[in-house]
Design an enzyme around this catalytic site. Structure first.
Site, PDB file in Angstrom:
ATOM      1  N   HIS A   1       0.833  -1.200   0.000  1.00 42.48           N
ATOM      2  CA  HIS A   1       0.000   0.000   0.000  1.00 42.48           C
ATOM      3  C   HIS A   1       0.870   1.253   0.000  1.00 42.48           C
ATOM      4  O   HIS A   1       2.084   1.175   0.202  1.00 42.48           O
ATOM      5  CB  HIS A   1      -0.924   0.019   1.224  1.00 42.48           C
ATOM      6  CG  HIS A   1      -2.085  -0.924   1.114  1.00 42.48           C
ATOM      7  ND1 HIS A   1      -2.005  -2.252   1.488  1.00 42.48           N
ATOM      8  CD2 HIS A   1      -3.355  -0.746   0.657  1.00 42.48           C
ATOM      9  CE1 HIS A   1      -3.171  -2.839   1.282  1.00 42.48           C
ATOM     10  NE2 HIS A   1      -3.998  -1.949   0.770  1.00 42.48           N
TER      11      HIS A   1
ATOM     12  N   LYS B   1      -0.566   4.850   4.547  1.00 46.11           N
ATOM     13  CA  LYS B   1      -1.408   3.893   5.260  1.00 46.11           C
ATOM     14  C   LYS B   1      -0.810   3.591   6.631  1.00 46.11           C
ATOM     15  O   LYS B   1       0.393   3.317   6.746  1.00 46.11           O
ATOM     16  CB  LYS B   1      -1.570   2.605   4.452  1.00 46.11           C
ATOM     17  CG  LYS B   1      -2.567   1.616   5.060  1.00 46.11           C
ATOM     18  CD  LYS B   1      -2.843   0.460   4.108  1.00 46.11           C
ATOM     19  CE  LYS B   1      -3.782  -0.576   4.726  1.00 46.11           C
ATOM     20  NZ  LYS B   1      -5.109  -0.002   5.019  1.00 46.11           N
TER      21      LYS B   1
END
Length: 249
Positions: free
Chosen positions: A142, A146
């Site tokens: 990600h 995040k």
């Protein structure tokens, strides 16, 4: 035309959902909830659920775990179905979702993508066939903003796989801290954070002289926005209870 209250409306996903709704003729956003209170679109924005006095058919929540409890109280009090799409929730918060679903229809899943939920089913099928013979590792990637790791989707994959294995596996998150050979009854979970990666999940089944890999890549946040909107429309008119992507598809 279904009326949506959008919780977390000024966040990245909230802005994406609002944009996607504009291109549809089956729903509209009638109000937003965001701690900033800033109005960035044609609908009013309230700083808390309690302050929202706008009638709606459904709520979509893409906000922050800290906002969950008051939002669930609001949904139950107003009897407004809610799609909970916020990630990084604790086990206690998931339990609260289950408890509240007895009073109002709720839709909850770790990932709003149809493709990811198909990946879960494929991984379960592979694990049922290969379990006990192949080592299983999950890699998720990600963007560098995040916060939670591993991702909720990676844990969803691991839990789904665990449910079809003959013996409950051990989750291993950090192999460099464990100086031993890989155990047979393990699922490794690995998190990568970098750049603007939207979301990639890979399930590796490694056997003797062969490897099977199942993977999913999200190219934009729009896939999650579309999934949450479709879930919201699905939830309208449903009886009290907890629903997931399995019910939608």
């Amino acid at each position: 035309m279904k009326r949506i209250v959008l919780s977390g409306c000024n966040g990245k996903m909230g802005r994406m959902i609002a944009s996607c709704v504009k291109g549809r003729d089956d729903c509209t956003v009638v109000a937003g909830i965001d701690v900033s209170g800033e109005v960035l679109d044609a609908f009013p924005v309230f700083t808390s659920p309690a302050g929202c006095q706008v009638e709606a058919d459904v709520i979509i929540d893409f906000s922050h775990p800290s906002a969950l409890a008051p939002l669930l109280d609001y949904a139950a009090a107003t009897r407004t179905p809610a799609v909970i799409a916020t990630t990084g929730l604790s086990s206690d918060q998931v339990a609260l979702i289950r408890e509240t679903s007895a009073r109002v229809p709720l839709f909850f899943t770790a990932n709003m993508s149809l493709g990811v939920n198909l990946l879960v089913e494929l991984a379960k099928k592979a694990a049922a066939v290969l379990g006990g013979q192949f080592d299983i590792e999950i890699i998720e990637k990600h963007h560098n903003q995040k916060i939670d790791a591993p991702s909720g989707t990676a844990l969803m994959l691991a839990d789904a796989i665990s449910g079809v294995l003959p013996e409950e596996p051990q989750y291993v998150y950090d192999r460099h801290a464990v100086r031993r050979k890989r155990g047979k009854n393990e699922i490794g979970l690995h998190a990568v954070r970098g750049g603007t990666i939207v979301g990639e999940h890979e399930v590796i089944f490694a056997g003797r002289d062969e490897v099977l890999t199942l993977s999913h890549s999200a190219m934009s946040k729009e896939v999650f926005a579309t999934g949450s909107i479709n879930a919201a429309l699905f939830l309208c008119g449903k009886e009290n209870g907890l629903y997931s992507m399995g019910d939608l598809v």
